[in-house]
Enzyme design. Structure first.
Site, mmCIF file in Angstrom:
data_model
loop_
_atom_site.group_PDB
_atom_site.id
_atom_site.type_symbol
_atom_site.label_atom_id
_atom_site.label_comp_id
_atom_site.label_asym_id
_atom_site.label_seq_id
_atom_site.Cartn_x
_atom_site.Cartn_y
_atom_site.Cartn_z
ATOM 1 N N ASP A 1 -18.779 -12.888 -32.066
ATOM 2 C CA ASP A 1 -20.167 -13.171 -32.444
ATOM 3 C C ASP A 1 -20.385 -13.127 -33.960
ATOM 4 O O ASP A 1 -21.512 -13.215 -34.436
ATOM 5 C CB ASP A 1 -21.147 -12.223 -31.723
ATOM 6 N N ASP B 1 -14.378 -7.912 -35.748
ATOM 7 C CA ASP B 1 -15.174 -8.433 -34.625
ATOM 8 C C ASP B 1 -14.256 -8.613 -33.419
ATOM 9 O O ASP B 1 -13.193 -9.224 -33.534
ATOM 10 C CB ASP B 1 -15.776 -9.784 -35.063
ATOM 11 N N ASP C 1 -17.644 -4.768 -34.508
ATOM 12 C CA ASP C 1 -18.164 -3.915 -33.431
ATOM 13 C C ASP C 1 -17.214 -2.735 -33.206
ATOM 14 O O ASP C 1 -16.154 -2.643 -33.825
ATOM 15 C CB ASP C 1 -18.363 -4.740 -32.153
ATOM 16 N N ASP D 1 -28.093 10.637 -44.334
ATOM 17 C CA ASP D 1 -28.678 9.587 -45.156
ATOM 18 C C ASP D 1 -29.935 10.104 -45.867
ATOM 19 O O ASP D 1 -30.768 10.776 -45.256
ATOM 20 C CB ASP D 1 -29.055 8.427 -44.220
ATOM 21 N N ASN E 1 -15.574 -9.767 -30.296
ATOM 22 C CA ASN E 1 -16.110 -10.679 -29.276
ATOM 23 C C ASN E 1 -16.581 -12.029 -29.829
ATOM 24 O O ASN E 1 -17.263 -12.778 -29.136
ATOM 25 C CB ASN E 1 -17.250 -9.995 -28.510
ATOM 26 N N GLU F 1 -25.974 12.631 -48.544
ATOM 27 C CA GLU F 1 -26.267 11.637 -49.584
ATOM 28 C C GLU F 1 -27.553 12.131 -50.237
ATOM 29 O O GLU F 1 -28.625 12.052 -49.641
ATOM 30 C CB GLU F 1 -26.506 10.257 -48.978
#
Ligand code: GLC
Length: 569
Positions: A37, A33, A41, A219, A35, A293
């Site tokens: 939160d 992370d 990210d 996916d 930032n 996948e």
């Protein structure tokens, strides 16, 4: 085309980089992370590129970071050509691709073609449009059965539990049509008979290819085309159970019979889609690749996805459920290598991912689980083909234990808690011992991080014996021993095969090329083994646990241990 596209160098063009690549899966929400939160990210990923590079991998596969209400960890995409604010911005994605390329790391991104989030503009438009409209035709909308239309169009079950259909309210507020969702009700299945759907995905592929990505992880690649959509299945709940990897309570014959004909998986029509996509990939320079996948049955059907004019790789999930057991592993390896060799595709090996328990946990957890997992990783890293490593696997992490009120996975909610879901494997990465939340975030992590992970944190794993060092060494040595042959950068065909060495029960041993032998002892006993005469002067290059010795043609092999033996060159 951006100037930072990874140029092919001479060794790349000789060997097709992805055939033997080690690819590191980053689950951005749980990586780093930047930032505060509490969620990882893209800038966080950029800040850790030096770490990823230090592992010795070739590429990063990023799980989805696209705009999404995040009902299913971002696999519920509402805009595939933008970045979700929680992960950053499009310019962060561009910066990540460019920075990774500067490190010599390729970038593979997810594409999720089976469904869109119900927040996607198309679905919102469909809700506001009448039955039979072009907006509805992009999805699978049907009237219900029964006098009031309150029985779903068929009896299929969602893979995540419950019905595969949800009824909407029409614009007049009255109960209306039903839409199909093989997964969560927030993930509406797309209708791949529809040309707009096809064109939109081609646009998305080009959007990211133009930005310089090196490939796609597709996916639910086997799910796009559906058959017999208005027919009931003879045993929909049984089918959902049979599709689970860990099903153990179903007689084999019954499972085989259910899996032999799944109306929504592995239909012939999917291959035409991938042939089209392949033409797009091939129209770009730089060896762009794709990995599917696709859960198909029997596994030999998987090779159909990697025929010459289709995709490049398909995940082989055998090791996701494998026990640490020599005979199981040997037959899985044999079958995989045999099947892919028939179509000339490389094998792939996967020990864990964001959908399955972490390897150490699956092998029993604790010190013994960790010892077996190290041995299994060393075995895997010596096999011909590509390997996929899930973030944190290289640290020997176990699943985090998550209190029920903190769970996020829709599987947990849709099964009313009967299946705890996949959150345990998605706990954020511990970077620094001693820091709050191990340096993952300065805020509150989106999933709780266990106490007691100090010794597993990246900055604690400096000793030569650490889990992390074992990965670094084996990835470096793997490249040296198997990928490149000297300075010419050519793949030696003899290295693409393994030959088994007769060995006692519970032991697995093979040769790969002239200079490499592997022994895995899957038993709880220390063993003394006699090496073949031609291996008398081989020495131990790497061992998954201490105490292994090779001298005078004898190999002393501790319990649950894999060793790599290298011969003189
Ligand atoms: C794939 C993803 C999984 C997701 C599912 C539905 O299996 O790996 O995380 O929940 O697709 O998109």
């Amino acid at each position: 085309m951006p100037s930072h596209i990874l140029k092919e160098n001479s060794s790349d063009s000789a060997r097709l980089w992805w055939r033997e690549a080690a690819i590191y899966q980053v689950y951005p929400r749980s990586f780093q992370d930047s930032n505060g939160d509490g969620e990882g990210d893209l800038l966080g990923v950029i800040s850790k590129l030096d770490y990823i590079k230090s592992l010795g991998v070739d590429a990063i596969w990023l799980s989805p970071f696209y705009t999404s209400p995040n009902k299913d960890g971002g696999y519920d995409v509402s805009n595939p050509r933008d970045v979700d604010r929680r992960f950053g911005s499009i310019s962060d994605a561009e910066a990540l691709i460019e920075s990774a390329h500067k490190y010599g790391l390729r970038i593979i991104v997810d594409i999720v073609p089976n469904h869109f989030s119900t927040e996607h503009v198309w679905f919102q438009e469909a809700l506001k449009s009448p039955p039979g409209s072009t907006a509805r035709a992009r999805f699978h909308f049907y009237d219900g059965r029964g006098v009031n239309g309150d029985i779903p169009p068929n009896n299929w079950c969602s893979i995540f539990g419950g019905s595969a259909w949800t009824r909407i309210k029409e614009i007049d507020g009255k109960p209306g049509q039903w839409y199909l969702h093989l997964f969560d009700s927030s993930q509406a299945d797309l209708n791949w008979e529809n040309n707009e759907v096809k064109r939109d995905f081609e646009k998305t592929l080009r959007f990211w290819l133009d930005k310089g990505v090196d490939g796609f992880r597709i996916d639910v690649a086997h799910g796009l085309v559906k058959d017999k959509i208005l027919q009931d299945h003879r045993d929909p709940e049984g089918l959902t159970r049979a599709l689970r990897l860990d099903v153990s309570d179903m007689p084999r014959d019954e499972r085989e019979s259910l899996l032999s004909d799944v109306p929504f998986f592995d239909r012939e029509g999917v291959h035409e889609i991938y042939r089209n996509w392949r033409r797009i990939f091939d129209s770009y320079s730089g060896q762009r690749m794709s990995v599917a996948e696709a859960w198909v049955h029997p596994s030999s059907r998987a090779t159909r996805y990697v025929r010459e004019d289709e995709l490049h790789q398909i995940f082989n999930f055998d090791f996701l459920i494998a026990e640490w057991d020599a005979s199981f592993l040997k037959s899985a390896i044999d079958r995989t290598l045999h099947e892919v060799s028939a179509v000339g595709a490389p094998a792939t090996w996967v020990l864990c991912n964001h959908d399955s328990p972490r390897l150490v946990t699956r092998l029993g957890g604790g010190e013994l689980g960790s010892k077996k997992a190290r041995a299994m990783a060393l075995l895997t890293h010596a096999l011909p083909g590509g390997i996929y490593i899930f973030q944190g696997e290289e640290l020997g992490l176990e699943d985090g234990s998550i209190p029920d009120h903190r769970r996020q996975d829709p599987v947990y909610f849709r099964t009313h808690g009967a299946d705890k879901g996949r959150d345990g494997a998605r706990v954020p990465i511990p970077w620094s011992a001693g820091l709050p939340h191990y340096g993952f975030t300065s805020g509150d992590p989106w999933l709780p991080m266990p106490d007691g992970w100090d010794a597993l944190a990246v900055n604690s794993q400096n000793s030569a014996e650490s889990y992390l060092e074992l990965y670094k060494k084996s990835l470096a040595m793997r490249r040296e021993l198997f990928t490149l042959n000297g300075s010419e950068g050519k793949t030696d065909q003899r290295l693409q095969k393994i030959s088994w060495i007769d060995s006692p029960h519970g032991v697995l041993a093979f040769r790969r090329g002239e200079h490499f032998i592997l022994y895995s002892n899957t038993t709880g006993q220390h063993l003394d083994l006699t090496l073949e005469e031609s291996a008398n002067d081989f020495t131990i290059a790497l061992s998954s646990s201490p105490g292994a010795r090779a001298d005078g043609g004898l190999l002393h092999l501790p319990d649950h241990t894999t060793v790599w033996l290298a011969g003189p060159r």
